[in-house]
Enzyme design. Structure first.
Site, mmCIF file in Angstrom:
data_model
loop_
_atom_site.group_PDB
_atom_site.id
_atom_site.type_symbol
_atom_site.label_atom_id
_atom_site.label_comp_id
_atom_site.label_asym_id
_atom_site.label_seq_id
_atom_site.Cartn_x
_atom_site.Cartn_y
_atom_site.Cartn_z
ATOM 1 N N ALA A 369 28.790 43.471 39.608
ATOM 2 C CA ALA A 369 27.443 43.707 40.142
ATOM 3 C C ALA A 369 27.411 44.917 41.082
ATOM 4 O O ALA A 369 28.400 45.183 41.755
ATOM 5 C CB ALA A 369 26.980 42.462 40.879
ATOM 6 N N PRO A 370 26.296 45.660 41.131
ATOM 7 C CA PRO A 370 25.022 45.430 40.429
ATOM 8 C C PRO A 370 24.980 45.941 38.987
ATOM 9 O O PRO A 370 23.924 45.914 38.375
ATOM 10 C CB PRO A 370 24.021 46.186 41.301
ATOM 11 C CG PRO A 370 24.813 47.311 41.889
ATOM 12 C CD PRO A 370 26.203 46.786 42.089
ATOM 13 N N GLY A 371 26.106 46.402 38.438
ATOM 14 C CA GLY A 371 26.157 46.560 36.991
ATOM 15 C C GLY A 371 26.129 47.969 36.433
ATOM 16 O O GLY A 371 26.044 48.136 35.219
ATOM 17 N N GLY A 372 26.224 48.978 37.287
ATOM 18 C CA GLY A 372 26.191 50.359 36.790
ATOM 19 C C GLY A 372 27.203 50.576 35.667
ATOM 20 O O GLY A 372 26.866 51.106 34.604
ATOM 21 N N ASP A 391 30.909 38.257 38.913
ATOM 22 C CA ASP A 391 30.796 38.687 40.312
ATOM 23 C C ASP A 391 30.588 37.453 41.184
ATOM 24 O O ASP A 391 30.007 36.458 40.759
ATOM 25 C CB ASP A 391 29.637 39.669 40.512
ATOM 26 C CG ASP A 391 29.838 40.555 41.734
ATOM 27 O OD1 ASP A 391 30.248 41.722 41.580
ATOM 28 O OD2 ASP A 391 29.617 40.049 42.869
ATOM 29 N N ASP A 419 34.129 33.454 42.018
ATOM 30 C CA ASP A 419 35.142 34.227 42.729
ATOM 31 C C ASP A 419 36.270 34.449 41.725
ATOM 32 O O ASP A 419 36.818 33.470 41.182
ATOM 33 C CB ASP A 419 35.624 33.428 43.952
ATOM 34 C CG ASP A 419 36.628 34.215 44.784
ATOM 35 O OD1 ASP A 419 37.504 34.881 44.182
ATOM 36 O OD2 ASP A 419 36.558 34.167 46.010
ATOM 37 N N ASP A 437 36.678 46.844 39.264
ATOM 38 C CA ASP A 437 36.065 47.866 40.122
ATOM 39 C C ASP A 437 35.996 47.229 41.516
ATOM 40 O O ASP A 437 35.001 46.611 41.886
ATOM 41 C CB ASP A 437 34.674 48.207 39.574
ATOM 42 C CG ASP A 437 34.048 49.398 40.274
ATOM 43 O OD1 ASP A 437 34.790 50.292 40.695
ATOM 44 O OD2 ASP A 437 32.805 49.417 40.417
ATOM 45 N N CYS A 490 35.557 53.306 44.724
ATOM 46 C CA CYS A 490 34.796 54.501 45.104
ATOM 47 C C CYS A 490 35.304 54.969 46.465
ATOM 48 O O CYS A 490 34.528 55.299 47.354
ATOM 49 C CB CYS A 490 33.294 54.256 45.085
ATOM 50 S SG CYS A 490 32.758 52.916 46.132
HETATM 51 C C1 LIG Z 1 32.325 48.062 44.177
HETATM 52 S S1 LIG Z 1 31.275 46.720 43.906
HETATM 53 C C2 LIG Z 1 31.125 46.726 42.157
HETATM 54 C C3 LIG Z 1 30.181 47.769 41.623
HETATM 55 C C4 LIG Z 1 29.938 47.604 40.136
HETATM 56 N N1 LIG Z 1 31.152 47.589 39.362
HETATM 57 C C5 LIG Z 1 29.029 48.695 39.592
HETATM 58 O O1 LIG Z 1 29.509 49.636 38.976
HETATM 59 O O2 LIG Z 1 27.816 48.583 39.818
HETATM 60 C C6 LIG Z 1 32.342 45.381 44.202
HETATM 61 C C7 LIG Z 1 31.800 44.035 43.793
HETATM 62 O O3 LIG Z 1 32.850 43.081 43.971
HETATM 63 C C8 LIG Z 1 32.268 41.837 44.210
HETATM 64 N N2 LIG Z 1 33.316 40.939 44.726
HETATM 65 C C9 LIG Z 1 33.883 40.959 45.953
HETATM 66 N N3 LIG Z 1 34.811 39.974 46.047
HETATM 67 C C10 LIG Z 1 34.826 39.344 44.858
HETATM 68 C C11 LIG Z 1 35.563 38.229 44.341
HETATM 69 N N4 LIG Z 1 36.466 37.604 45.096
HETATM 70 N N5 LIG Z 1 35.316 37.827 43.086
HETATM 71 C C12 LIG Z 1 34.400 38.458 42.344
HETATM 72 N N6 LIG Z 1 33.666 39.496 42.768
HETATM 73 C C13 LIG Z 1 33.882 39.936 44.017
HETATM 74 C C14 LIG Z 1 31.151 42.170 45.170
HETATM 75 O O4 LIG Z 1 30.175 41.160 45.163
HETATM 76 C C15 LIG Z 1 30.638 43.493 44.612
HETATM 77 O O5 LIG Z 1 29.525 43.294 43.803
#
Ligand SMILES: C[S@@+](CC[C@H](N)C(=O)[O-])C[C@H]1O[C@@H](n2cnc3c(N)ncnc32)[C@H](O)[C@@H]1O
Length: 563
Positions: A369-372, A391, A419, A437, A490
């Site tokens: 999330a948010p899914g880009g 997510d 999780d 990611d 990032c």
């Molecule tokens: C960098 S963002 C992802 C951006 C996404 N890949 C995109 O391109 O839009 C990191 C994501 O990791 C999720 N996250 C953090 N800890 C997590 C966990 N233990 N299990 C699953 N998701 C997790 C967060 O909710 C967040 O949405």
């Protein structure tokens, strides 16, 4: 220079500023206003913050034609103050709310950032009067001022404190007064707003929103600043002394936390650290990715951009266009809402190139999330294959699925709310490709996230690295023998990137790194074969990705079930 070039002309003083009026939109309001001697009473508002006294404001019984009356028409908006500049009033309140953690800096979708009824409600409760509804030009100015003031906060505060009679005056300054001063300093120093306009308008705002004394103080301090600027004698710290002292001075001059400055000097050297801070302080650049899954091509998108007179540049990626100017026109024309394209940085697009989704593959996006990236990967599958988007954040996952529907990709994507660490304990599923990611410091995207630098502490990094290791371990269990694990961030911090991968392959001999040279242009490939984009080198956000192949065979020493 901060902000947009045409900002100077946008900041011309308003003719109406000479005629202080608080207009009453209906006769009821006129009755509620006090008459005697032009002094206003303090009107009680529904909010928690009592409005300050506003002596010296004349209330007229009739609505002027210059007043925007969206709410007045509904009979709810009796008092609109035309004395102060509207965008400065809204900017001051938004800055207050950001500081309290109740708002965020949105550089892109200014319209959606609460600039309607809600924000006007905050303005009224905080300042004690209502401004007229903002026009597009005002909204743009609010965004420029808010983002710039947040970015330059450390620099501005240092100068404000230097120009106060004593440090205590600065330390104990009431929050609204401080925001008004920050706006004035930012306008004068970084937007080059004509001094008379910046002083006049901010003094007026302080007088009306607070009291005459506050206006006098703003007047005295801003005039001092103008003089110092004109004589090129701003009291900024000298870059001298030991490494720590130099970093402290640079952190003020370039408005970044000291720990970041020290870290970047250590990892990248002083010159590169300065370039990086300059990049972070400049206007962010946005890119669009055309939605090929709906049959649009880049040529279609370019045609639309040309008809909107948006300035753009070609991208190194087939599906992308870089916007030089005119992002608001893109938003207002509905190109995003209609699913024609999405805002996505090329640095994120290149991570998808590292994944290299092929039709028919099964892919799990572990922090989706948010899914880009999920959406871009799905569109590269050309209708064949499947993506699982996992997510831990339910709200963000909902946004992902809504976007998938908008882009006509929802049939290819299944969401999993979990999780990752717990999910992988319960599943035996294996995938061709696994993208992690990971949550990270975001140090590669500071130009787009104006407030992020102030929200990140050095201690966060330690915590994030532990989480990144745990998530990598979990994600690795989902990879088929012979399958690919992609780790991305990032961030431009080696400890979140290369160091995480070298620690991972030591813990997991069943994985070996594979160079990304087949998947991204050479200039993005590091000596170790990783993908790395760098703001100062590539004029895009900073990002990192590594490709890891899982062995087809069992590796001795790897626990059962993990190989
Ligand atoms: C960098 S963002 C992802 C951006 C996404 N890949 C995109 O391109 O839009 C990191 C994501 O990791 C999720 N996250 C953090 N800890 C997590 C966990 N233990 N299990 C699953 N998701 C997790 C967060 O909710 C967040 O949405």
């Amino acid at each position: 220079m901060e902000g947009v070039a045409p900002a100077v002309s946008l900041f011309r003083p308003r003719a109406s500023a000479r005629f202080p009026v608080l207009l009453a939109a209906d006769s009821g309001a006129a009755r509620r206003s006090t008459g005697a001697g032009g002094r206003s009473s303090v009107r009680k508002h529904g909010g928690t913050e009592a409005p300050p006294r506003r002596p010296g404001i004349t209330r007229l019984p009739k609505l002027g034609t210059a007043v925007s009356t969206k709410r007045s028409e509904r009979g709810k908006d009796p008092l609109i103050n035309l004395e102060v500049s509207h965008h400065r009033a809204v900017a001051a309140v938004r800055l207050l709310r950001i500081e309290k953690g109740k708002a965020f800096v949105d550089l892109l979708n200014e319209k959606a950032n609460d600039s309607g009824d809600n924000e006007m409600g905050y303005v009224e409760r905080t300042l004690g009067f209502r401004t007229r509804y903002l026009e597009d030009r005002d909204i743009r100015l609010v965004t420029v001022i808010v983002a710039g003031t947040v970015r330059w906060k450390r620099y501005l505060d240092y100068l404000i404190m230097s120009l106060c009679s004593e440090e205590k005056v600065f330390r104990e300054m009431e929050p609204l007064l401080l925001q008004i001063l920050r706006i004035g300093f930012f306008e004068i120093l970084k937007l080059d707003v004509p001094a008379y306009a910046a002083v006049d308008e901010n003094v007026r705002l302080a007088k009306v929103a607070l009291r005459p004394g506050a206006g006098n103080m703003v007047n005295a301090i801003l005039r001092k600043l103008v003089l110092l600027k004109e004589t090129n004698s701003l009291p900024l710290p000298k870059i001298e002394g030991d490494e720590r002292a130099q970093a402290r001075a640079l952190s003020i001059i370039y408005s970044h936390p000291v720990w970041m400055v020290r870290r970047w000097i250590r990892f990248h050297g002083k010159d590169e650290a300065l370039r990086l801070m300059n990049w972070n302080n400049s206007d962010p650049r946005f890119s669009l990715r055309v939605n090929t899954s709906k049959g649009y091509t880049r040529a279609d998108l370019v045609k639309r951009l040309e008809s909107l007179q948006v300035h753009y540049e070609e991208s190194i990626m087939d599906e992308f266009v870089r916007i030089r100017e005119g992002m608001q026109a893109v938003i207002q024309a509905g190109l995003l809402k209609d699913g024609i394209c999405a805002v996505q940085d090329e640095s994120a697009g290149l991570v998808v190139s590292v994944v290299d989704p092929q039709p028919g593959e099964t892919i799990i996006d572990c922090c989706a999330a948010p899914g880009g990236k999920t959406l871009f990967m799905a569109s590269r599958l050309s209708g064949e294959g499947k993506i699982w988007a996992l997510d831990v954040n339910k709200g963000r996952l909902r946004i992902l699925m809504e976007a998938a529907k908008l882009h006509g990709l929802d049939v290819m994507i299944t969401d999993i709310h979990a999780d990752l660490r717990l999910y992988t304990k319960e599943t035996t599923a294996k995938y061709d490709k696994v993208l992690l990611d990971a949550p990270c410091s975001g140090l590669g995207v500071l130009s787009k996230r104006a407030d992020l630098r102030w929200n990140r502490q050095f201690e966060d990094l330690e915590e994030l690295m532990c989480l990144q290791d745990e998530l990598l371990d979990s994600a690795s269990t989902l990879v088929k023998p012979g399958g690919i694990l992609i780790y991305s961030t990032c961030s431009i911090d080696p400890e979140e990137n290369e160091k995480r991968i070298s620690a991972f392959v030591q813990r997991h001999p069943e994985f070996a790194t594979q160079s990304v040279c087949e998947y991204v242009p050479k200039k993005f490939v590091t000596d170790e074969g990783f993908y790395s984009s760098n703001p100062t080198k590539h004029s895009m956000d900073g990002a990192f990705a590594a490709r890891l192949v899982r062995s087809m065979h069992k590796i001795l020493g790897v626990p059962q079930g993990q190989n």
